[in-house]
Motif scaffolding. Structure first.
Motif: not given
Length: 159
Positions: A38, A44, A72
């Motif tokens: 995360s 990201a 991811l």
């Protein structure tokens, strides 16, 4: 063609190119399961760009993404090669004796976790990319060479 193993703290050497014979492998049929990172939004975004550029095959293994599905993470060979983008900075990067390797102009820190294959984490990039290899790749970094072009294209250097 050359590869370079050096202490992590040394400056990046001239671009090295790795071309090692891929280890013959067969798929186990079991999908890998990994923790999805995360990262902050800016990191990201680099990972999402990388996801669009990743190859269908790495080291001769077909794409087989781990569960849960995410931009991811990516995988090849049912868990033989797993990439996670936007991982936290590994503690080992603070160790001046940590080992590094360069594959097609991308620098990686090498870790050899007990009981598993090697783990590489990108260095000198705007986000950290982790590539884990199963034990068949203990001495074969062809996957890093195969992943270098998409990493260079989508994740800028941090220097």
């Amino acid at each position: 063609m050359t590869s370079s193993h050096r202490p992590f703290g040394l400056p990046a050497a001239t671009a090295g190119v790795l071309l090692l014979a891929a280890v013959g492998c067969s798929s186990s049929g079991a999908a890998a399961s990994v923790e999805v990172p995360s990262p902050p939004a800016a990191e990201a975004a680099f990972c999402q760009a990388l996801a669009k550029e990743l190859p269908d095959t790495v080291a001769g293994l077909e794409r087989s993404d781990p569960e849960p599905g995410s931009e991811l993470t990516a995988g090849w060979g049912d868990g033989a090669i797993v990439l996670r983008c936007g991982v936290p900075r590994p503690e080992k990067m603070s160790d001046p004796t940590a080992q590094g390797i360069e594959a097609n102009e991308v620098n990686w820190m090498l870790e050899r976790p007990e009981g598993s294959g090697p783990r590489f984490t990108s260095v000198y990039r705007k986000t950290y990319i982790e590539v884990t290899l199963d034990e068949r790749y203990a001495h074969d970094v062809t996957p890093l060479a195969d992943l270098a072009a998409p990493v260079r294209k989508t994740v800028p250097p941090s220097l």
